[in-house]
Each structure stands twice: as structure tokens, then as C-alpha cells.
Design an enzyme around this catalytic site. Sequence first.
Site, short mmCIF file in Angstrom:
data_model
loop_
_atom_site.label_atom_id
_atom_site.label_comp_id
_atom_site.label_asym_id
_atom_site.label_seq_id
_atom_site.Cartn_x
_atom_site.Cartn_y
_atom_site.Cartn_z
N HIS A 189 -39.35 -1.84 -4.78
CA HIS A 189 -40.25 -1.81 -3.61
C HIS A 189 -41.66 -2.22 -4.01
O HIS A 189 -42.30 -3.03 -3.31
CB HIS A 189 -40.26 -0.41 -3.00
CG HIS A 189 -41.27 -0.24 -1.92
ND1 HIS A 189 -41.00 -0.51 -0.59
CD2 HIS A 189 -42.57 0.17 -1.96
CE1 HIS A 189 -42.08 -0.28 0.13
NE2 HIS A 189 -43.05 0.12 -0.67
N GLU A 190 -42.16 -1.68 -5.10
CA GLU A 190 -43.52 -2.01 -5.52
C GLU A 190 -43.64 -3.48 -5.91
O GLU A 190 -44.65 -4.12 -5.65
CB GLU A 190 -43.96 -1.11 -6.67
CG GLU A 190 -44.02 0.38 -6.33
CD GLU A 190 -44.84 0.68 -5.10
OE1 GLU A 190 -45.78 -0.08 -4.77
OE2 GLU A 190 -44.54 1.70 -4.43
N HIS A 219 -47.91 -10.57 -2.07
CA HIS A 219 -49.24 -11.06 -2.45
C HIS A 219 -49.17 -12.52 -2.87
O HIS A 219 -49.99 -13.34 -2.45
CB HIS A 219 -49.78 -10.20 -3.61
CG HIS A 219 -51.24 -10.35 -3.82
ND1 HIS A 219 -51.96 -9.56 -4.69
CD2 HIS A 219 -52.15 -11.21 -3.29
CE1 HIS A 219 -53.23 -9.92 -4.68
NE2 HIS A 219 -53.37 -10.92 -3.85
#
Length: 228
Positions: free
Chosen positions: A98-99, A106
Site C-alpha cells: 500500500h505504501e 507520485h
Amino acid sequence: MFFHPMDFLIIIAFGISLWAQFKVSGNFQKWSEVPASSGLTGAEVARMILDRNGLYHVPVEVVPGRLTDHYDPVSRTVRLSEPVYYGRSIAAISVAAHEVGHAVQHKQSYGALVLRHRMFPVVNFTSGVAPFLLLAGFLFQQFSLLGLGIIFFSFAVAFQLITLPVEFNASSRAKKFMLAEGIIYPGEERGVNKVLGAAALTYVAAALISVLELLKYILIFTQSSDED
């Protein structure tokens, strides 16, 4: 006016938020005890997905604490808590993926993430000032201050609403990455959904509380203006 009929809905929303936090902790604990078939650690999963997406320059660091995992857009670093970084469980690899999803967002300039980043300096200021303006407006019956406080508070609400698609999209990317790379098998999707779904619910609850509080202030402002 410090008490308002909307407060009952806000209390219910707070209850949902507490329940969501309980679910996050409970699901993370439960699925931390279920080993992933791949045998990979959260750090290894994060590194693998980053490299597959050409993000070789994005480091994966370990940070102390539990559920302190996050992606730092300023230093472009994925930071994982110790249980996730070293863990080989369904919970660990789900959170790690998820991170990394945020790091990929980005790189691809995902619209909602870009907007959230641009709003952050403004929200950081307005969210700090808004409570004082609202309090002063209530205490001194200065509706101009109350109105300004509502405007400032609305930036924080908008920020939380924009956060929702960012978080849901990161979770969706995480599941796709893990399935595509064979990190999880179809039977393990349930655990991934439980872990990431509970985390997403906390953001929904927080946004709901903020929206209800904003509506409360708007109603008080309009009612006070009508009385004048």
C-alpha cells in the site's frame, strides 16, 4: 452556541471512527499471524514493487512503532514500521505494498495526490488558525470571524475528502501489484482486503466527522445571520 442537534450525528461518527481504529488494529494483529505463501518480508515486497515500477532510487527504511508506515513525498522514501519491515505475514506485505502504491502515484503524478500535495501548505496554516477563529466567533458573537473560521476549516475538510481517492487508489494498486507479481495467491486476497479495507474505513470516518462539523458551523452561521 456550543451544543447543536448536529452534535448527535458527530458523536455517532466518532463512534464509527473508534470502531474503525479497533478494526485496523484487530485485523492487523489477526493477519500478522498468517504467514504469506511467498515468504517475503514487507521490506522485500516494497523493494520488489518499487523496482518493477522503475523506482530504484526510492529507499525503503524501517521506523520504530506499530502502524507508523507511510510514504514521505518530500524525501521520496517508503518508511515501514518494524512489524511490517521484517514481517512475512499477509498484514506486513499488504501494508508495505500500500505504501509503495503512494510512491507509484507520485511517479505517475496521480491527480488527487498532486492536488493534496499542493494543498498541504495552505491546509497546514488554515487548520491551525480555524479553531481560534471559530472559538472567537462563538464567544464574542463576531460572525465575521465565525465565517472566516468556516472558510479556513473548509480547506481541512476538502483535504480529507481528497485523501479518500488517494488511499483507495493506493490499496487498489497494492492488490494488483501483488497478484501480478505472484506475491499473493488468489486465496490470500481475503486477508489483504481485510487489512487494507479496515485502514480505508478510518479515512472515511475522519472525513465524515469533518463534513458533519463543517455543516454544523454553517448551520449555526446561517441561523445567527437570519436572527440578525
